[in-house]
Scaffold this motif. Structure first.
Motif, PDB file in Angstrom:
ATOM      1  N   LYS A   5      -6.737  11.334   8.417  1.00 61.30           N
ATOM      2  CA  LYS A   5      -8.089  11.647   7.922  1.00 61.30           C
ATOM      3  C   LYS A   5      -8.297  11.056   6.536  1.00 61.30           C
ATOM      4  O   LYS A   5      -9.337  10.468   6.241  1.00 61.30           O
ATOM      5  CB  LYS A   5      -8.268  13.173   7.842  1.00 61.30           C
ATOM      6  CG  LYS A   5      -8.838  13.782   9.097  1.00 61.30           C
ATOM      7  CD  LYS A   5      -9.189  15.234   8.818  1.00 61.30           C
ATOM      8  CE  LYS A   5      -8.836  16.090  10.008  1.00 61.30           C
ATOM      9  NZ  LYS A   5      -8.730  17.505   9.704  1.00 61.30           N
ATOM     10  N   LYS A  17     -11.023   8.300   5.257  1.00 59.64           N
ATOM     11  CA  LYS A  17     -11.991   8.470   4.157  1.00 59.64           C
ATOM     12  C   LYS A  17     -11.914   7.302   3.188  1.00 59.64           C
ATOM     13  O   LYS A  17     -12.929   6.806   2.706  1.00 59.64           O
ATOM     14  CB  LYS A  17     -11.702   9.779   3.409  1.00 59.64           C
ATOM     15  CG  LYS A  17     -12.283  10.992   4.094  1.00 59.64           C
ATOM     16  CD  LYS A  17     -12.052  12.218   3.243  1.00 59.64           C
ATOM     17  CE  LYS A  17     -12.355  13.467   4.052  1.00 59.64           C
ATOM     18  NZ  LYS A  17     -11.821  14.655   3.434  1.00 59.64           N
ATOM     19  N   GLU A  33     -13.663   4.397   4.620  1.00 59.83           N
ATOM     20  CA  GLU A  33     -15.133   4.529   4.532  1.00 59.83           C
ATOM     21  C   GLU A  33     -15.620   4.127   3.148  1.00 59.83           C
ATOM     22  O   GLU A  33     -16.613   3.429   2.996  1.00 59.83           O
ATOM     23  CB  GLU A  33     -15.547   5.981   4.798  1.00 59.83           C
ATOM     24  CG  GLU A  33     -15.608   6.341   6.265  1.00 59.83           C
ATOM     25  CD  GLU A  33     -15.733   7.844   6.454  1.00 59.83           C
ATOM     26  OE1 GLU A  33     -16.201   8.522   5.514  1.00 59.83           O
ATOM     27  OE2 GLU A  33     -15.349   8.327   7.532  1.00 59.83           O
ATOM     28  N   LYS A  34     -14.868   4.586   2.122  1.00 57.28           N
ATOM     29  CA  LYS A  34     -15.264   4.271   0.737  1.00 57.28           C
ATOM     30  C   LYS A  34     -15.146   2.781   0.461  1.00 57.28           C
ATOM     31  O   LYS A  34     -15.971   2.180  -0.212  1.00 57.28           O
ATOM     32  CB  LYS A  34     -14.373   5.028  -0.254  1.00 57.28           C
ATOM     33  CG  LYS A  34     -14.782   6.460  -0.460  1.00 57.28           C
ATOM     34  CD  LYS A  34     -13.949   7.072  -1.561  1.00 57.28           C
ATOM     35  CE  LYS A  34     -14.180   8.570  -1.616  1.00 57.28           C
ATOM     36  NZ  LYS A  34     -13.224   9.231  -2.479  1.00 57.28           N
TER      37      LYS A  34
END
Ligand code: SF4
Ligand code: SF4
Ligand SMILES: [Zn+2]
Length: 266
Positions: free
Chosen positions: A257, A261, A264-265
């Motif tokens: 996870k 993240k 995504e950033k």
């Protein structure tokens, strides 16, 4: 990962793990030592102590007594609604009241939960002489080995699968290797030597050194492991292993996870 049980008793277990790498075997070992929660005495209220031992020493002795731990039913203090203050959801009370002459043992502790009791009733705590008295209340909570050794639920270790070969064309049956093998797995047979229980080989290579004819060779397979778990008794050895697998899987999901993240950033 393929798992075969070599042996299993109430306290010990030996597995053969195949199709994994050393990193995964070592992760399982470390999770057993450091992450599987078990109960241990974490706090003490001493009402009377006339014994020869100071309160702190009694506290230390009580903390190191392994306690049977149910797999479900208790919260870790930091995850409990009481926020670690102590409540029936995270804390078990063990009371003790004895007068001498008497040797106080773990069996003298009266638990508020029959499922959370000392693994053995005969662990000595302190000797009380005539006229001496010990009265206290101990509070046991779940914790992890990485916080303190009292919460370490057992010992876990592994070794690579040993491979020992004797070349019958070179072996003259002199028996030198048989003499030096510490676990005694090399056995004379029909003027040669044969390999017995190879899993017991400790990879010391003494046999190779002893053999002047270079007839014996020792190696190992680093994708197969002999994995051993010895429990202190709080949980069964198979429970320790299965809990470790679950905890490690959960850690991997969390890591996935976090990486997601970051991606995504990025
Ligand atoms: S030391 Fe070498 S030659 Fe002698 S019995 Fe062992 S394997 Fe055979
Ligand atoms: S490596 Fe050591 S334990 Fe293994 S067979 Fe040789 S002498 Fe025995
Ligand atoms: Zn609580």
């Amino acid at each position: 990962m393929e798992v075969k049980v070599n042996f299993l008793t109430g306290e010990e277990m030996e597995l053969k793990l195949e199709g994994i790498n050393p990193a995964l075997a070592n992760s399982l070992r470390r999770v057993i030592l450091r992450e599987v929660p078990v109960m241990a005495v974490d706090e003490l209220e001493v009402k009377f102590n006339d014994s020869a031992l100071h309160d702190e020493i009694i506290a230390h002795r009580l903390a190191m007594i392994p306690l049977k731990t149910p797999l479900r039913g208790y919260n870790l203090p930091e995850e409990c609604k009481c926020e670690g203050a102590g409540c029936p959801k995270c804390t078990v009370t063990l009371s003790l009241s004895k007068e001498g002459p008497h040797t106080v043992t773990s069996g003298d502790l009266q638990s508020s939960d029959e499922n959370v009791v000392p693994v053995s009733p005969s662990i000595p705590i302190v000797r009380l002489e005539k006229g001496q008295k010990l009265e206290l209340t101990a509070f046991a909570r779940l914790g992890r080995g990485k916080q303190h050794a009292k919460w370490q639920p057992g010992i876990a270790s592994y070794k690579y699968q040993p491979i020992v070969r004797v070349d019958p064309g070179k072996c003259d049956g002199c028996g030198e290797c048989v003499e030096v093998c510490p676990p005694g797995i090399l056995q004379p047979s029909d003027g040669k030597v044969v390999v017995g229980e190879v899993d017991k080989c400790i990879l010391c290579r003494m046999c190779e050194k002893a053999c002047k004819r270079r007839a014996v060779t020792v190696s190992f397979d680093d994708s197969r492991f002999i994995f051993r778990v010895e429990s202190h008794g709080s949980l069964k050895p198979e429970q320790l292993f299965l809990q470790a697998v679950e905890i490690l899987a959960e850690k991997c999901r969390e890591f996935e996870k976090l990486v997601g993240k970051l991606e995504e950033k990025g």
